[in-house]
Design a protein around this motif. Structure first.
Motif, PDB file in Angstrom:
ATOM      1  N   ASP A  54      10.806 -15.657   1.497  1.00  7.87           N
ATOM      2  CA  ASP A  54      10.809 -14.524   2.415  1.00  7.87           C
ATOM      3  C   ASP A  54      11.734 -13.419   1.928  1.00  7.87           C
ATOM      4  O   ASP A  54      11.380 -12.233   1.966  1.00  7.87           O
ATOM      5  CB  ASP A  54      11.231 -15.005   3.811  1.00  7.87           C
ATOM      6  CG  ASP A  54      11.066 -13.929   4.863  1.00  7.87           C
ATOM      7  OD1 ASP A  54       9.993 -13.278   4.874  1.00  7.87           O
ATOM      8  OD2 ASP A  54      11.998 -13.742   5.672  1.00  7.87           O
ATOM      9  N   GLU A  55      12.915 -13.791   1.452  1.00 10.14           N
ATOM     10  CA  GLU A  55      13.854 -12.785   0.936  1.00 10.14           C
ATOM     11  C   GLU A  55      13.303 -12.089  -0.308  1.00 10.14           C
ATOM     12  O   GLU A  55      13.464 -10.883  -0.481  1.00 10.14           O
ATOM     13  CB  GLU A  55      15.221 -13.404   0.649  1.00 10.14           C
ATOM     14  CG  GLU A  55      15.992 -13.795   1.887  1.00 10.14           C
ATOM     15  CD  GLU A  55      16.266 -12.613   2.820  1.00 10.14           C
ATOM     16  OE1 GLU A  55      16.626 -11.524   2.330  1.00 10.14           O
ATOM     17  OE2 GLU A  55      16.128 -12.796   4.039  1.00 10.14           O
ATOM     18  N   LYS A  58      10.738  -9.613   0.921  1.00  9.49           N
ATOM     19  CA  LYS A  58      11.394  -8.440   1.514  1.00  9.49           C
ATOM     20  C   LYS A  58      11.959  -7.518   0.437  1.00  9.49           C
ATOM     21  O   LYS A  58      11.833  -6.291   0.532  1.00  9.49           O
ATOM     22  CB  LYS A  58      12.519  -8.872   2.456  1.00  9.49           C
ATOM     23  CG  LYS A  58      12.050  -9.476   3.750  1.00  9.49           C
ATOM     24  CD  LYS A  58      13.261  -9.912   4.563  1.00  9.49           C
ATOM     25  CE  LYS A  58      12.901 -10.676   5.793  1.00  9.49           C
ATOM     26  NZ  LYS A  58      14.086 -11.183   6.504  1.00  9.49           N
ATOM     27  N   CYS A 108      10.319 -10.662  -8.369  1.00  9.57           N
ATOM     28  CA  CYS A 108      10.354 -10.926  -6.921  1.00  9.57           C
ATOM     29  C   CYS A 108       9.026 -11.498  -6.437  1.00  9.57           C
ATOM     30  O   CYS A 108       9.001 -12.451  -5.655  1.00  9.57           O
ATOM     31  CB  CYS A 108      10.671  -9.653  -6.140  1.00  9.57           C
ATOM     32  SG  CYS A 108      12.354  -9.072  -6.338  1.00  9.57           S
ATOM     33  N   SER A 112       8.494 -15.224  -4.828  1.00 13.74           N
ATOM     34  CA  SER A 112       7.877 -15.367  -3.511  1.00 13.74           C
ATOM     35  C   SER A 112       6.643 -16.251  -3.581  1.00 13.74           C
ATOM     36  O   SER A 112       6.476 -17.181  -2.783  1.00 13.74           O
ATOM     37  CB  SER A 112       7.515 -13.988  -2.966  1.00 13.74           C
ATOM     38  OG  SER A 112       6.862 -14.111  -1.727  1.00 13.74           O
TER      39      SER A 112
END
Length: 167
Positions: A54-55, A58, A108, A112
């Motif tokens: 999730d981070e 984001k 990223c 994820s």
């Protein structure tokens, strides 16, 4: 290979062992303060995987919205055409920024997606293990005398067909 030869090779190998052997399930002394718990078991919980994924998601979205620079290529070429050396430098820096930003955003996205995949893979492993454990429990019932009184057949195996008894 004859048995005697095998024994001889084992003896030679035992004699050649030195202090620099491979150690399984152990760490060198210098790495032990940083090793965490004494057992060395790796534990990952679904909640942790979800939080990491999730981070990363984001961060990817924030980079997309906030880190991209407006089109500086036209500004750089305009400055270059007017004779400013700054134009070429601006174009170069902008190009490098876009490449580096793309690399970070790709990382990223990869993190994820990998956390989502790992979470789903572990969930599948849990189902697989549960099925095997439950079948072992059923098998154990067949060996446990407490499921059938002494001298009687255990009902876990079911009834025999009449045609099987003729054979």
């Amino acid at each position: 290979m004859a048995w005697d030869e095998w024994e001889q090779l084992k003896t030679q190998a035992a004699e050649k062992q030195s202090s620099a052997q491979m150690q399984l399930n152990g760490l060198p002394e210098e790495d032990r303060p940083n090793a965490g718990g004494p057992t060395g078991d790796l534990q990952v919980h679904q909640k942790d995987l979800a939080a990491i994924g999730d981070e990363a998601f984001k961060l990817y979205n924030r980079l997309w919205k906030e880190a991209r620079v407006a089109d500086t290529y036209s500004t750089g070429s305009d400055l270059t055409s007017q004779g400013f050396a700054l134009g070429g430098a601006l174009t170069h820096v902008s190009s490098r920024w876009d490449k580096q930003l793309g690399s970070v955003m790709d990382a990223c996205a990869l993190i994820s997606n990998h956390m989502d995949f790992t979470k789903n893979a572990h969930a599948g492993d849990e189902i697989f293990i549960e099925r095997h454990v439950s079948s072992i429990h059923t098998l154990d019932k067949g060996f446990d005398e407490s499921y059938a009184p002494p001298g009687e057949k255990n009902s876990i195996y079911g009834e025999k067909d009449k045609k099987d008894e003729k054979d």
